[in-house]
Write a protein that holds these residues in place. Structure first.
Motif, short mmCIF file in Angstrom:
data_model
loop_
_atom_site.label_atom_id
_atom_site.label_comp_id
_atom_site.label_asym_id
_atom_site.label_seq_id
_atom_site.Cartn_x
_atom_site.Cartn_y
_atom_site.Cartn_z
N LEU A 148 47.12 15.64 62.14
CA LEU A 148 46.49 16.95 61.90
C LEU A 148 47.55 18.00 61.60
N ARG A 149 48.62 17.98 62.39
CA ARG A 149 49.68 19.00 62.22
C ARG A 149 50.39 18.81 60.87
N ALA A 150 50.64 17.53 60.50
CA ALA A 150 51.31 17.27 59.21
C ALA A 150 50.42 17.72 58.05
N ASN A 151 49.11 17.45 58.19
CA ASN A 151 48.18 17.85 57.13
C ASN A 151 48.13 19.37 56.99
N ALA A 152 48.17 20.06 58.15
CA ALA A 152 48.18 21.53 58.13
C ALA A 152 49.45 22.05 57.46
N LEU A 153 50.58 21.38 57.71
CA LEU A 153 51.85 21.79 57.10
C LEU A 153 51.82 21.58 55.58
N ILE A 154 51.22 20.46 55.13
CA ILE A 154 51.11 20.21 53.68
C ILE A 154 50.29 21.33 53.04
N LYS A 155 49.18 21.68 53.70
CA LYS A 155 48.28 22.69 53.12
C LYS A 155 48.91 24.07 53.14
N ARG A 156 49.62 24.39 54.23
CA ARG A 156 50.28 25.70 54.26
C ARG A 156 51.42 25.74 53.26
N GLY A 157 52.14 24.63 53.13
CA GLY A 157 53.25 24.55 52.15
C GLY A 157 52.73 24.74 50.73
N SER A 158 51.59 24.13 50.44
CA SER A 158 51.00 24.28 49.10
C SER A 158 50.51 25.70 48.87
N MET A 159 49.97 26.31 49.93
CA MET A 159 49.52 27.70 49.84
C MET A 159 50.71 28.62 49.53
N TYR A 160 51.84 28.37 50.21
CA TYR A 160 53.04 29.18 49.95
C TYR A 160 53.50 29.00 48.50
N MET A 161 53.37 27.79 47.98
CA MET A 161 53.80 27.55 46.60
C MET A 161 52.93 28.34 45.64
N GLN A 162 51.63 28.40 45.94
CA GLN A 162 50.73 29.19 45.09
C GLN A 162 51.07 30.67 45.16
N GLN A 163 51.61 31.08 46.31
CA GLN A 163 51.99 32.49 46.46
C GLN A 163 53.42 32.73 45.97
N GLN A 164 53.98 31.74 45.30
CA GLN A 164 55.34 31.82 44.75
C GLN A 164 56.38 32.08 45.83
N GLN A 165 56.25 31.32 46.93
CA GLN A 165 57.26 31.39 47.99
C GLN A 165 57.82 29.98 48.20
N PRO A 166 58.62 29.49 47.25
CA PRO A 166 59.05 28.08 47.30
C PRO A 166 59.92 27.73 48.51
N VAL A 167 60.65 28.72 49.04
CA VAL A 167 61.52 28.41 50.19
C VAL A 167 60.68 28.06 51.41
N LEU A 168 59.66 28.91 51.70
CA LEU A 168 58.76 28.63 52.82
C LEU A 168 58.00 27.33 52.59
N SER A 169 57.61 27.11 51.35
CA SER A 169 56.87 25.90 51.00
C SER A 169 57.71 24.66 51.31
N THR A 170 58.95 24.67 50.84
CA THR A 170 59.85 23.53 51.06
C THR A 170 60.06 23.28 52.55
N GLN A 171 60.21 24.38 53.32
CA GLN A 171 60.39 24.23 54.78
C GLN A 171 59.21 23.50 55.40
#
Length: 585
Positions: A342-365
């Motif tokens: 569940l936690r890994a899935n939440a991280l994938i989704k938050r990472g993808s959300m950051y990428m959509q918001q053009q925040q690649p550093v947070l996304s990569t983290q």
């Protein structure tokens, strides 16, 4: 596809086969692609860019348009022997004196001379008078007096309506004065008059369109009505996850083993848990009730609280409400006793959300954290591979797809996307042998996984690049056989008809079919709008772009669509004002 509600131009997944759609769209219509919204000026499709007129003119000029003797009137003023000089001659002499001061950097003195030229010039000498105003504007520009620049350019354009230099100088002044709409209109007129051959004017158009788009999207997105995507989109989105607990059917442990009576089981589920009811609604494709049922589980702090938070966050992302999704995702990620999947899935989704918001550093983290806490989770590598493609880190993308394939050898999606990554690398490196090898890779994937629509779709995009249109068309037909309700495939097939046979009717028919299948397919409306621009139906184009804007799933997507819409609108204004029409298909 990346897990945020729609891929940011990522190949495949939730957006269907919307691969590198902007890039390909520009390619299809032969646009002079700059970046992002730069693909907007689609009229320049035939314009060869030979670097003509690309340098900015810093010096004033002789006349607005050369007379029979070249740059007529830019020579030296007559000597003192000519006492009977005509009024125009005296005006030209004052202008030439101004030009000397200008070249010497004495702009205040140059302005005085140009002012004198304006007052001496006979009013019927339109072209000469317009040159004097334009020259004075050039001197004001050096002093950064933008209001004066705009005023003098306006006078010059009134006297000579298609005066490119004055229009472009006024566009730059409007940019400095933050008059974006006026700037866009002027620079649009310049682009058309120069047949899209001047890089500078196109870059300014691109810049102002992006600024306008961002501004409007920020306002609209804040006040938008959340909109549930189509069932096809939602199912396609969830199909890009395999290690995702919340999208699996109800598990045995969640059902009563002893109670074999299905109806009894359903009623028991309904009594017990908001989350289990939400899962039931998922299976029934009754998606509108999922957020409210998940909320009941969360408020009751029930047994499935972590699952309910993740499910609610996922549907917030799907309806385009990232600000509501984030606290739910944050909470799941911080629940150290929750199931690691569940936690890994939440991280994938938050990472993808950051990428959509053009925040690649947070996304990569977030993706890296997901790989640390759940190293055996194939979804992490699959989605991180797509992030790497977007960041143009192709080798790392291929490594991630390889790891996904090692963990899940039957992942057709990862194999198809690995092929696409290798193809992009070969294509951008212009290496014929590696392009050939990548194309063979696609053949292997579709042989090995004949039921994977994504493999055919990505192969079709590569074939289109390689001008193998007939074969690309066959691949899209295979996709349609496998997934007859995937609207995006019809859009791509429609675009292919334009590029291959210049068959507008067939193209529009296929895109209309996409809208019939999924009337929430923003990609279809956007593409239709772009084609209407090409056909010169600007009002129809604006209507299509507005439909797409109302369906956009992220602020970034919305900004891009506003840019397209503003470009079309500026073109209608220019057509009215100057009687300029770009070439149409």
């Amino acid at each position: 596809v990346m897990a945020a509600s729609k891929p940011v131009e990522a190949p495949g997944g939730a957006g269907g086969t919307a691969g590198l759609s902007r890039w390909q769209l520009a390619l299809v219509l032969g646009a002079p692609v700059l970046l992002g919204a730069g693909a907007i000026y689609l009229w320049g499709r035939r314009a060869a860019r030979r670097g003509k007129g690309a340098s900015e003119r810093k010096t004033p000029e002789g006349r607005a348009s050369p007379g029979p003797g070249g740059e007529g009137g830019s020579g030296q003023p007559d000597g003192p022997g000519h006492e009977e000089m005509s009024p125009l001659g005296r005006a030209q002499a004052a202008k030439n004196k101004g030009n000397k001061y200008f070249k010497a950097g004495k702009y205040e003195l140059a302005i005085q001379c140009y002012t004198e030229a304006i007052s001496l010039c006979p009013p019927e000498k339109n072209l000469d008078l317009s040159t004097f105003y334009q020259n004075r504007a050039a001197a004001y520009e050096q002093l950064q007096k933008w209001t004066e620049v705009a005023q003098d350019c306006t006078k010059a354009v009134e006297l000579n309506p298609k005066y490119v230099k004055a229009l472009f100088r006024r566009a730059k002044a409007h940019e400095k004065l933050d008059n974006k709409k006026e700037c866009l209109e002027d620079v649009t007129a310049v682009c058309i008059l120069e047949a899209f051959q001047n890089q500078q004017s196109m870059l300014l158009a691109d810049k102002v369109l992006k600024l306008l788009g961002k501004e409007k999207a920020k306002e609209k997105y804040k006040n938008r009505e959340p909109l549930m995507p189509s069932p096809q989109f939602i199912k396609s989105y969830f199909s890009s996850f395999t290690d995702d607990i919340i999208s699996q059917p109800l598990l045995k442990g969640e059902k009563s083993d002893e109670d074999k009576d299905k109806e009894g089981e359903a009623s028991e589920v309904k009594e017990n848990s908001g989350y289990l009811r939400a899962k039931q609604y998922m299976e029934e494709e009754n998606y509108d009730k999922i957020i409210s049922e998940s909320t009941k589980e969360i408020e009751a702090k029930g047994k499935y609280m972590a699952e309910a938070l993740l499910l609610r966050a996922t549907f917030y992302l799907l309806i385009g409400n990232a600000s509501a999704a984030k606290p739910d995702l944050d909470q799941v990620i911080s629940m150290e006793d929750a199931n690691v999947k569940l936690r890994a899935n939440a991280l994938i989704k938050r990472g993808s959300m950051y990428m959509q918001q053009q925040q690649p550093v947070l996304s990569t983290q977030d993706f890296n954290t997901a790989a640390d806490i759940d190293p055996q989770n194939a979804d992490v590598y699959h989605h991180r591979g797509q992030l790497k493609i977007l960041l143009d880190q192709i080798e790392e993308a291929v490594e991630d797809f390889d790891e996904c394939i090692r963990l899940r050898p039957n992942s057709a999606l990862a194999q198809a996307q690995k092929c696409f990554a290798l193809y992009r690398q070969a294509y951008t490196g212009s290496n014929a042998l590696t392009v050939q090898a990548a194309m063979k890779g696609f053949e292997d994937v579709i042989k090995k996984f004949p039921k994977c629509a994504e493999g055919y779709a990505l192969y079709a995009q590569a074939l289109t690049d390689q001008q193998q249109f007939g074969k690309a068309d066959e691949m899209y037909d295979k996709c349609i056989d496998l997934e007859p309700d995937n609207a995006t495939t019809y859009v791509h097939k429609g675009l292919l008809q334009l590029q291959w046979k210049q068959d507008l009717d067939k193209g529009l028919e296929l895109i209309s079919k996409a809208i019939e299948i999924d009337n929430k397919c923003d990609f279809a409306y956007e593409t239709m709008g772009t084609i209407e621009v090409q056909r010169g139906n600007l009002d129809k184009a604006i209507e299509m772009f507005n439909k797409a804007i109302n369906l956009a799933k992220s602020e970034m997507e919305m900004a891009h669509l506003y840019s397209l819409c503003d470009a079309a609108y500026a073109q209608t204004e220019v057509a009215k004002k100057y009687g300029l029409k770009p070439p149409t298909l």
